[in-house]
Design a protein around this motif. Structure first.
Motif, mmCIF file in Angstrom:
data_model
loop_
_atom_site.group_PDB
_atom_site.id
_atom_site.type_symbol
_atom_site.label_atom_id
_atom_site.label_comp_id
_atom_site.label_asym_id
_atom_site.label_seq_id
_atom_site.Cartn_x
_atom_site.Cartn_y
_atom_site.Cartn_z
ATOM 1 N N ASP A 1 -47.539 9.839 4.838
ATOM 2 C CA ASP A 1 -46.737 10.611 5.275
ATOM 3 C C ASP A 1 -46.933 10.816 7.023
ATOM 4 O O ASP A 1 -47.847 10.026 7.380
ATOM 5 N N VAL B 1 -42.506 13.835 -0.266
ATOM 6 C CA VAL B 1 -41.184 14.007 -0.760
ATOM 7 C C VAL B 1 -41.360 13.302 -2.291
ATOM 8 O O VAL B 1 -40.715 13.839 -3.385
ATOM 9 N N ARG C 1 -47.067 24.048 3.996
ATOM 10 C CA ARG C 1 -46.609 22.578 3.445
ATOM 11 C C ARG C 1 -45.647 22.880 2.372
ATOM 12 O O ARG C 1 -44.601 22.146 2.176
ATOM 13 N N GLU D 1 -42.718 24.258 4.155
ATOM 14 C CA GLU D 1 -42.034 23.037 5.025
ATOM 15 C C GLU D 1 -41.309 21.912 4.125
ATOM 16 O O GLU D 1 -40.305 21.403 4.244
ATOM 17 N N TYR D 2 -41.763 21.616 2.873
ATOM 18 C CA TYR D 2 -41.271 20.626 2.092
ATOM 19 C C TYR D 2 -40.770 21.168 0.773
ATOM 20 O O TYR D 2 -40.224 20.298 -0.007
#
Ligand code: NAP
Ligand code: MG
Length: 405
Positions: free
Chosen positions: A18, A49, A84, A87-88
């Motif tokens: 990442d 991802v 996170r 965020e993802y």
């Protein structure tokens, strides 16, 4: 040029990752590896991802591939937290990939600093690296703890397979509230840890030090001491003597004093908590997280190489804004050289091992010429130091690599 590229026979397991380290990963391959090596990897994308898309199956698959082929090289990866997840847009807070891989390989992590002129350890007598190995199972990291009210009595109760109970008093909390904690470890895990350490020591041709507090913890810590001693006597003593290295056991407080007085050049095996604390102490004392390497070794000799640092998030956000970053790629380069050298050793490809040596030498030469990232330049005592961008750093290493021929 491509005619002369070094050929590989067995694939190296490649675990991509990442953020800033993912960018650096590709740059290292493009600038420093692909021009010289006919790189053969089995690629697993452990970027967050793709972990989300595969429901984290990719992490398990990459660990299984490491078991199959024996050598992996891993990029730093995000361990998701609540922020996170947002965020993802994650469907789950996926577990730490390193934790998953470590559990599948039953491995021990060895951390070793890269020493270069200009970066002076806080302890100046440390002229050789100290490699630290942490037992990453049990003790307080898998504990059960309770608050206890005055007037309570706490006991340890063990029920055997036939239902028989063995009891031992922990404490009678007559007059005061208090706290109580239960910890455990298992012989199989301690034995795996011991074998990983003995194997690593033989591989590195460096002595192994191990310590616990067996004088106080006469059953628990003593079990660690006994398992190490028994495995050493039965499986490693002759090999250690032939290699001219030693296994040395002492008390944890004694070992700390010896480490501080030492010149380095050995492996220090630690129980879980000692390793947690001491690895941070060593990383700081040696000067820079950007120069700390890490390798996961399984008791049956499978290796996964990586940098000890994370994905360097702050630099990545600057990169996304279009700014040029000055991030240190050295520990990630050494992950690649570690993996390539081990592949060369297992497949008997001396040119691959020589290439790994040269790339490491070129990296060190570059830093000793004063070319380095901003964070390293801030602590370097070299007079002619110059902070460069990540890409300039890699290109300078390549110039030195070419000079080494
Ligand atoms: P980090 O990525 O190691 O970075 C912390 C800070 O240390 C950076 O912001 C930077 O300082 C400095 N730094 C670290 N590596 C550097 C390098 N190569 N070159 C220059 N400076 C470097 O740790 P973190 O910020 O705690 O964690 C970020 C992410 O990494 C998290 O998502 C975490 O889960 C993950 N992580 C992964 C691993 C792994 O895969 N093994 C290990 C640790 C953390 P400045 O910002 O001051 O320049
Ligand atoms: Mg720690």
């Amino acid at each position: 040029m491509s005619l002369n590229k070094i050929k590989m026979t067995t694939p190296l397991v490649e675990m991509d990752g990442d953020e800033m380290t993912r960018i650096i990963w590709q740059m290292i391959k493009d600038i420093l590896i692909l021009p010289y090596v006919d790189l053969k990897t089995e690629y697993y994308d452990l970027g967050l991802v793709n972990r989300e898309n595969t429901k984290d199956q990719v992490t398990v698959d990459s660990a299984e591939a490491t078991k199959k082929y024996g050598v992996a090289v891993k990029c730093a990866t995000i361990t998701p937290n609540a922020q996170r997840v947002k965020e993802y847009n994650l469907t789950e807070m996926w577990k730490s990939p390193n934790g998953t891989i470590r559990a599948i390989l039953d491995g021990t992590v060895f951390r070793k600093p890269i020493l270069v002129k200009g970066i002076v350890p806080y302890i100046p007598t440390w002229t050789k690296p100290i490699t630290i190995a942490r037992h990453a199972y049990g003790d307080i990291y898998k504990n059960t703890e309770l608050k206890v009210q005055a007037g309570s009595k706490a006991e340890l109760v063990v029920t055997d397979k036939d239902g028989n109970e063995t009891r031992a008093l922990i404490h009678d909390f007559k007059n005061s509230d208090g706290i109580v904690q239960g910890v455990h470890n298992i012989d199989a895990s301690i034995a795996s840890f011991a074998r990983a350490c003995f194997n690593y020591a033989l591989d590195a041709k460096e002595s192994l030090w191990f310590a616990s507090k067996d004088t106080i913890s006469k059953t628990y810590d003593h079990r660690f001491k006994d398992i190490f001693a028994e495995i050493y006597e039965n499986e490693y003593k002759e090999k250690f003597e032939a290699a001219g290295i030693e296994y040395f056991y002492t008390l944890i407080d004694d070992v700390v004093a010896r480490v501080v007085r030492s010149e380095g050049g050995y492996i220090w095996a630690c129980k879980n908590y000692d390793g947690d604390v001491m690895s941070d102490m060593l990383a700081t004392a040696f000067g820079s997280l950007g120069l700390m390497t890490s390798v996961l070794v399984s008791p049956d000799g499978k290796y996964e190489y990586e940098a000890a640092h994370g994905t360097v998030t702050r630099h990545y956000y600057n990169h996304l804004k279009g700014e040029k970053t000055s991030t240190n790629p050295i520990a990630t380069i050494f992950a690649w050289t570690g993996g390539l050298r081990k592949r060369g050793e297992l497949d008997n490809i001396p040119e691959l091992m020589e290439f790994a040596d040269k790339l490491e030498k070129a990296s060190v030469m570059t830093m000793e010429q004063g070319i380095m990232d901003k964070n390293l330049a801030a602590i370097s005592v070299l007079e002619n130091k110059k902070a460069v961008t990540t890409e300039e750093f890699l290109l300078a290493i390549n110039e030195n690599l070419k000079k080494l021929g």
